[in-house]
Scaffold this active site. Structure first.
Site: not given
Ligand SMILES: Nc1ncnc2c1ncn2[C@@H]1O[C@H](COP(=O)(O)OP(=O)(O)OP(=O)(O)O)[C@@H](O)[C@H]1O
Length: 392
Positions: A33-35, A39-41, A173
């Site tokens: 659902i995201g990355s 990381s990958k989510v 942020d």
């Molecule tokens: N709790 C969640 N529920 C649904 N989607 C999520 C959730 N957490 C993250 N995501 C999805 O995954 C994506 C990546 O999350 P992550 O937390 O790794 O982003 P990040 O740390 O902001 O990444 P980066 O800053 O390196 O771009 C997010 O942009 C979002 O679309």
């Protein structure tokens, strides 16, 4: 085993992750659902057994009446040491400190091994605010959300930020991409990788971080700053983005950006004077001149939502109650709230691609680039993400 030896490396890694999650009581789905940079989510399901043993998880999921969670998997092999030793622990401790609020993504638990760290998070399945604004804008044929819809979301955001500040956490942020929506239409603040524990309310920070388009001028000018007041500036930018579908200040050159900030935002015709006043009062160059969160909450533009806030935050939210209020404006437009629509005025910043510079043009290897693995990146001043070395 013959079968596993035929697996491609990516599949093999995924199968390892499935096994590691299963051992901890989660069924990892293949739905990504995201990355992020490292990381990958994935969508995952908590087992009954896990819920029995984790009170955070069971109390939250019982209210939601489903067993879905988001599992963020951070690859320790890919992440620089600084990320794993600084940003990730910061994110985890901030999420622990901000537990429990309806509008802050909940961290249920973490587990790790030498290869990976796992964060089991509350699922926010409807994408981020940027996608939402752009989808609604396209359907309306006009950039931005209806003010009533913006107010409903902004209330939740203010409530989330107030909760963080009262827990001693400044986000640093705040931006549309870090604000997620769940399937009930509730706003969920996320991404605490740049957050800071400011034990003292008036403590001044000097770390240069955030996304330029949302960053307070005092940070752009490399001054010491209050994290709370910098978050208030970002709230002003987010509110502007909600009601206009654009960013208030969008310049590549920092001096031009500051010049635009000094001139103040311009508004589309038809935006209510109260809304303009609230945005103006947040986008004050002088940090002390900005409204504080209490003043924001009692600003005339916010008042029509008071009832909703008390209903949702103090009265408790049940799935039945919130389903009725899910994305009212979007529903009226008959929109499908599924996968995100195309981007219009608001654009997601591209990952920087060349050598980084400070906002004043001095080449600098920023922590954000380390964090994102873009060490040879140039700071792109329209919404890019950055953090320079701590000046303290
Ligand atoms: N709790 C969640 N529920 C649904 N989607 C999520 C959730 N957490 C993250 N995501 C999805 O995954 C994506 C990546 O999350 P992550 O937390 O790794 O982003 P990040 O740390 O902001 O990444 P980066 O800053 O390196 O771009 C997010 O942009 C979002 O679309």
């Amino acid at each position: 085993m013959k079968g596993s030896s035929r697996c491609r490396p990516g599949q093999q890694t995924f199968m390892e992750q499935v096994r590691e999650c299963r051992d901890k009581g989660y069924l990892l789905s293949s739905k990504k659902i995201g990355s992020g940079a490292f990381s990958k989510v994935y969508l995952a399901y908590a087992t009954q057994e896990r819920m029995r043993h984790n009170p955070k998880l069971s109390s939250d999921l019982q209210g939601k009446r489903h067993a879905m969670v988001a599992i963020k998997i951070v690859s320790m092999a890919e992440a620089p040491v600084e990320f794993s030793q600084k940003f990730l622990p910061r994110e985890i401790s901030s999420l622990n400190a901000t537990y429990k609020h309806l509008n802050v993504v909940q961290l249920y638990e973490t587990y790790q091994n030498s290869q990976r760290s796992y964060l089991v998070l509350e699922l926010a399945a409807r994408g981020d605010l940027l996608e939402y604004i752009n989808t609604v804008s396209e359907l309306r044929g006009r950039p931005g959300l209806e003010e009533v819809e913006a107010r409903r979301l902004f209330w939740q955001l203010v409530s989330a930020v107030a909760h963080c500040h009262s827990a001693g956490i400044v986000h640093r942020d705040l931006k549309c991409e870090n604000i997620l929506l769940d399937d009930r239409g509730l706003l969920k603040l996320t991404d605490f990788g740049f957050a800071n524990h400011s034990g003292c309310k008036n403590a001044l920070l000097s770390t240069f971080c955030g996304s330029v388009a949302y960053t307070a001028p005092e940070i752009l000018m490399s001054r010491k700053y209050s994290g709370q007041q910098a978050d208030l500036w970002s709230l002003g930018v987010i509110l502007y983005a909600m009601v206009t579908g654009k960013l208030p200040f969008k310049e590549r050159q920092p001096h031009r950006m500051l010049h635009r900030m000094r001139r103040g935002p311009t508004f589309r015709p038809g935006l209510s004077p109260e809304c303009q006043d609230l945005i103006h009062s947040l986008l004050q160059l002088c940090p002390h001149a900005r409204l504080d969160l209490q003043q924001v909450a009692t600003h005339p533009w916010m008042l029509p939502a008071t009832h909703t806030l008390f209903h949702n935050v103090l009265g408790g939210v049940t799935p039945e109650k919130t389903m009725d209020s899910k994305f009212p404006a979007a529903r009226e437009l008959g929109m499908d709230l599924g996968p995100s629509g195309p981007l219009l005025q608001l654009q997601r910043p591209q990952r920087p691609a060349t050598r980084p510079t400070s906002v004043f043009g001095v080449p600098k290897l920023s922590e954000a680039h380390l964090r994102r693995g873009t060490a040879s990146a140039e700071l792109e001043l329209c919404g890019s993400h950055f953090e320079t070395a701590d000046l303290q």
